[in-house]
Design a protein around this motif. Structure first.
Motif, PDB file in Angstrom:
ATOM      1  N   ALA A  30      -5.617   3.120   0.576  1.00 25.52           N
ATOM      2  CA  ALA A  30      -5.301   4.200  -0.845  1.00 25.52           C
ATOM      3  C   ALA A  30      -3.708   4.120  -0.815  1.00 25.52           C
ATOM      4  O   ALA A  30      -2.970   4.371  -1.681  1.00 25.52           O
ATOM      5  CB  ALA A  30      -5.998   5.118  -0.792  1.00 25.52           C
ATOM      6  N   LEU A  31      -3.311   4.520   0.528  1.00 27.90           N
ATOM      7  CA  LEU A  31      -1.759   4.964   0.587  1.00 27.90           C
ATOM      8  C   LEU A  31      -0.880   3.883   0.464  1.00 27.90           C
ATOM      9  O   LEU A  31       0.226   4.000  -0.111  1.00 27.90           O
ATOM     10  CB  LEU A  31      -1.834   5.661   2.151  1.00 27.90           C
ATOM     11  N   GLU A  32      -1.369   2.812   0.801  1.00 31.85           N
ATOM     12  CA  GLU A  32      -0.546   1.487   0.588  1.00 31.85           C
ATOM     13  C   GLU A  32      -0.535   1.229  -0.786  1.00 31.85           C
ATOM     14  O   GLU A  32       0.532   1.018  -1.378  1.00 31.85           O
ATOM     15  CB  GLU A  32      -1.252   0.211   1.332  1.00 31.85           C
ATOM     16  N   GLU A  33      -1.623   1.466  -1.604  1.00 29.31           N
ATOM     17  CA  GLU A  33      -1.611   1.170  -3.070  1.00 29.31           C
ATOM     18  C   GLU A  33      -0.789   2.258  -3.642  1.00 29.31           C
ATOM     19  O   GLU A  33       0.103   1.847  -4.742  1.00 29.31           O
ATOM     20  CB  GLU A  33      -2.973   0.998  -3.600  1.00 29.31           C
ATOM     21  N   MET A  34      -0.694   3.215  -3.398  1.00 26.20           N
ATOM     22  CA  MET A  34      -0.024   4.352  -3.886  1.00 26.20           C
ATOM     23  C   MET A  34       1.544   4.369  -3.670  1.00 26.20           C
ATOM     24  O   MET A  34       2.201   4.970  -4.453  1.00 26.20           O
ATOM     25  CB  MET A  34      -0.552   6.040  -3.597  1.00 26.20           C
ATOM     26  N   MET A  35       1.827   4.059  -2.369  1.00 26.74           N
ATOM     27  CA  MET A  35       3.117   4.371  -2.070  1.00 26.74           C
ATOM     28  C   MET A  35       4.119   2.985  -1.331  1.00 26.74           C
ATOM     29  O   MET A  35       5.030   2.868  -1.593  1.00 26.74           O
ATOM     30  CB  MET A  35       3.239   5.464  -0.839  1.00 26.74           C
ATOM     31  N   HIS A  70     -12.901   2.535  -3.119  1.00 24.20           N
ATOM     32  CA  HIS A  70     -13.114   2.626  -4.683  1.00 24.20           C
ATOM     33  C   HIS A  70     -12.635   1.224  -5.028  1.00 24.20           C
ATOM     34  O   HIS A  70     -11.493   1.049  -5.757  1.00 24.20           O
ATOM     35  CB  HIS A  70     -12.362   3.851  -5.158  1.00 24.20           C
ATOM     36  N   PRO A  71     -13.379   0.042  -4.890  1.00 22.71           N
ATOM     37  CA  PRO A  71     -12.807  -1.157  -5.357  1.00 22.71           C
ATOM     38  C   PRO A  71     -12.476  -1.182  -6.880  1.00 22.71           C
ATOM     39  O   PRO A  71     -11.850  -2.221  -7.546  1.00 22.71           O
ATOM     40  CB  PRO A  71     -13.894  -2.387  -4.934  1.00 22.71           C
ATOM     41  N   HIS A  72     -13.406  -0.527  -7.892  1.00 29.18           N
ATOM     42  CA  HIS A  72     -13.009  -0.651  -9.223  1.00 29.18           C
ATOM     43  C   HIS A  72     -12.020   0.558  -9.744  1.00 29.18           C
ATOM     44  O   HIS A  72     -11.696   0.608 -10.810  1.00 29.18           O
ATOM     45  CB  HIS A  72     -14.634  -0.124  -9.893  1.00 29.18           C
ATOM     46  N   ALA A  73     -11.662   1.295  -8.729  1.00 31.73           N
ATOM     47  CA  ALA A  73     -10.579   2.260  -9.165  1.00 31.73           C
ATOM     48  C   ALA A  73      -9.301   1.516  -9.462  1.00 31.73           C
ATOM     49  O   ALA A  73      -9.237   0.480  -8.875  1.00 31.73           O
ATOM     50  CB  ALA A  73     -10.355   3.121  -8.278  1.00 31.73           C
ATOM     51  N   ASP A 102      -6.397  -6.021   0.089  1.00 29.46           N
ATOM     52  CA  ASP A 102      -7.047  -4.940  -0.088  1.00 29.46           C
ATOM     53  C   ASP A 102      -8.384  -5.140  -0.617  1.00 29.46           C
ATOM     54  O   ASP A 102      -9.278  -4.355  -0.437  1.00 29.46           O
ATOM     55  CB  ASP A 102      -6.160  -3.953  -0.472  1.00 29.46           C
ATOM     56  N   MET A 103      -8.638  -5.514  -1.847  1.00 26.16           N
ATOM     57  CA  MET A 103      -9.546  -5.719  -2.575  1.00 26.16           C
ATOM     58  C   MET A 103     -10.617  -6.434  -1.666  1.00 26.16           C
ATOM     59  O   MET A 103     -12.125  -5.885  -1.930  1.00 26.16           O
ATOM     60  CB  MET A 103      -9.590  -6.560  -3.816  1.00 26.16           C
TER      61      MET A 103
END
Length: 181
Positions: free
Chosen positions: A46-51, A148-151, A74-75
């Motif tokens: 999540a942090l990689e994806e956000m930042m 949360h793979p669908h988020a 990540d997925m």
């Protein structure tokens, strides 16, 4: 720690969790390690994806391509985490899923540490990496603890969804007596 050092520290921690899984003396211990692995990898992704990936998109000449490749990795990890999260303790599929997760995580770490991180080190000022490291460390406390793979995996939708997912995850963790880190 700057952002790259912090991410590498997370990688080493996950590698240790895989070793702990294999060294566990009982099914209960193995399940505890699985719970921690799910929590730590979910927060990390999540942090990689956000930042981190948004920074890579902006800072690297081929940043969009690189970020998209890592999102794909990540997925695959999140899908395996979700499968593990749904398994009841002692399920015979557990060992196979953990082995697959380990392979995916190792490939992800290798790609990040040999390609993405050196590129970020080259194209991002040290001061910015230091600040991102500080922000990542702070954000860990409020990151989602379940996959949360669908988020959404891109800002701005991710920026809205992640805190909601994190609050929901932490409530579920407390109600189910899951370990916290």
């Amino acid at each position: 720690m700057d952002a790259i050092e912090l991410l590498k520290h997370d990688h080493r921690m996950v590698e240790q969790l895989f070793r702990d899984y294999h060294a566990a003396a009982s099914p209960t211990q193995r399940r505890g390690v699985i719970e921690l692995t799910i929590r730590e990898l979910s927060k990390h992704a999540a942090l990689e994806e956000m930042m981190v990936y948004p920074l890579a998109r902006k800072a690297l000449p081929d940043g969009t391509l690189r970020a998209d490749e890592h999102l794909g990795e990540d997925m695959a990890v999140k899908q395996l985490l979700l499968a593990l999260d749904k398994l009841p303790a002692g399920d015979p599929r557990e060992s196979d899923l953990m082995a697959r997760l380990r392979r995916e995580a190792e490939a992800h770490v290798r790609a990040q540490e040999t390609e993405l991180m050196p590129a970020l080190r080259e194209h991002v000022a040290q001061q910015d990496l230091d600040e991102l490291g500080r922000l990542l460390d702070q954000a860990k406390q409020g990151a989602p603890t379940r996959p949360h793979p669908h988020a959404p995996d891109h800002p701005p939708a991710l920026t809205v969804a992640a805190p909601l997912a994190a609050a929901y995850d932490r409530l579920r963790d407390r109600l189910q007596g899951r370990p916290s880190t």
